[in-house]
Design an enzyme around this catalytic site. Structure first.
Site, mmCIF file in Angstrom:
data_model
loop_
_atom_site.group_PDB
_atom_site.id
_atom_site.type_symbol
_atom_site.label_atom_id
_atom_site.label_comp_id
_atom_site.label_asym_id
_atom_site.label_seq_id
_atom_site.Cartn_x
_atom_site.Cartn_y
_atom_site.Cartn_z
ATOM 1 N N GLU A 65 6.445 -12.564 -5.538
ATOM 2 C CA GLU A 65 5.154 -12.541 -4.842
ATOM 3 C C GLU A 65 4.249 -13.657 -5.356
ATOM 4 O OE1 GLU A 65 1.054 -10.052 -5.449
ATOM 5 O OE2 GLU A 65 2.924 -8.926 -5.593
ATOM 6 N N LYS B 169 1.670 0.900 -3.569
ATOM 7 C CA LYS B 169 1.491 0.262 -4.869
ATOM 8 C C LYS B 169 0.358 0.959 -5.612
ATOM 9 C CE LYS B 169 -1.009 -3.947 -6.143
ATOM 10 N NZ LYS B 169 -1.445 -5.259 -5.619
#
Length: 209
Positions: A37, A126
């Site tokens: 990411e 998350k």
């Protein structure tokens, strides 16, 4: 991302520059990372993500973090980004990512936010910032979530704490400054990546055999 046995560690490269993409990402892939990411508050993120997708998109899932709006999702879809990670719970961003057939990992801190994300279509969430809650909170949250929803812990995870979050019910973790800090050397990236991979492999050998 939601298969715990396929190296569910997300490398977060906050602050990486376009010129550094080709020196750090290969080391992460070599170590065993398969999800990477690049947050949008990194310099020239669009160029960096495009280069990562072009050069490493067949070896790893290349994603974008700190995605806050629908416009950014659309721009990321055009350059081939396959994962959207957010710090917050924004149903519009979740739905837009799913519209583009991208994986989405929305940030949540409470059960209310988690269920809002699930209602928008998210299949994984998350927990952020995880180190402020701890594995016990993960276990409590996990107990009320549908079984098919994967929970990822992000924020302050270290090689030593990683197994505790997995044992508490996380499908995986996102690794930030304890894996990569802007400006660090490739040697540091290699060393830290290997430490996290070794920690995961040790846990997996004991629990997924």
């Amino acid at each position: 991302m939601n298969e715990a046995k396929t190296m569910p560690l997300v490398a977060i490269l906050r602050g990486i520059t376009t010129d550094e993409v080709d020196t750090h990402i290969p080391l992460l892939i070599e170590a065993g990372f398969r999800t990477i990411e690049i947050p949008l508050n990194s310099p020239e993120w669009e160029k960096s993500i495009a280069r990562a997708v072009k050069n490493y998109g067949k070896q790893a899932t290349i994603g974008a973090g700190t995605v806050l709006d629908v416009e950014s999702v659309n721009r990321l879809a055009k350059i081939g980004c396959r994962l959207i990670v957010t710090p917050n719970t924004n149903p519009e961003v979740i739905r837009q990512a799913l519209y583009h057939q991208m994986q989405v990992l929305p940030g949540c801190a409470t059960a209310t936010e988690a269920f809002s994300a699930i209602a928008a279509g998210a299949l994984q969430i998350k927990l952020f910032p995880a180190n402020q809650f701890g594995p016990g909170y993960v276990q409590a949250l996990r107990s009320v979530l549908p079984l098919h929803i994967a929970v990822y812990a992000v924020g302050g995870i270290t090689p030593d704490s990683l197994p505790h979050y997995l044992k508490a019910g996380c499908a995986g973790v996102g690794l930030g400054s304890d894996l990569y800090k802007a400006g660090q050397s490739p040697e540091q990236t290699r060393e830290r990546a290997r430490a996290f991979i070794a920690s995961y492999q040790s846990f997996a050998a004991a629990h997924y055999a």
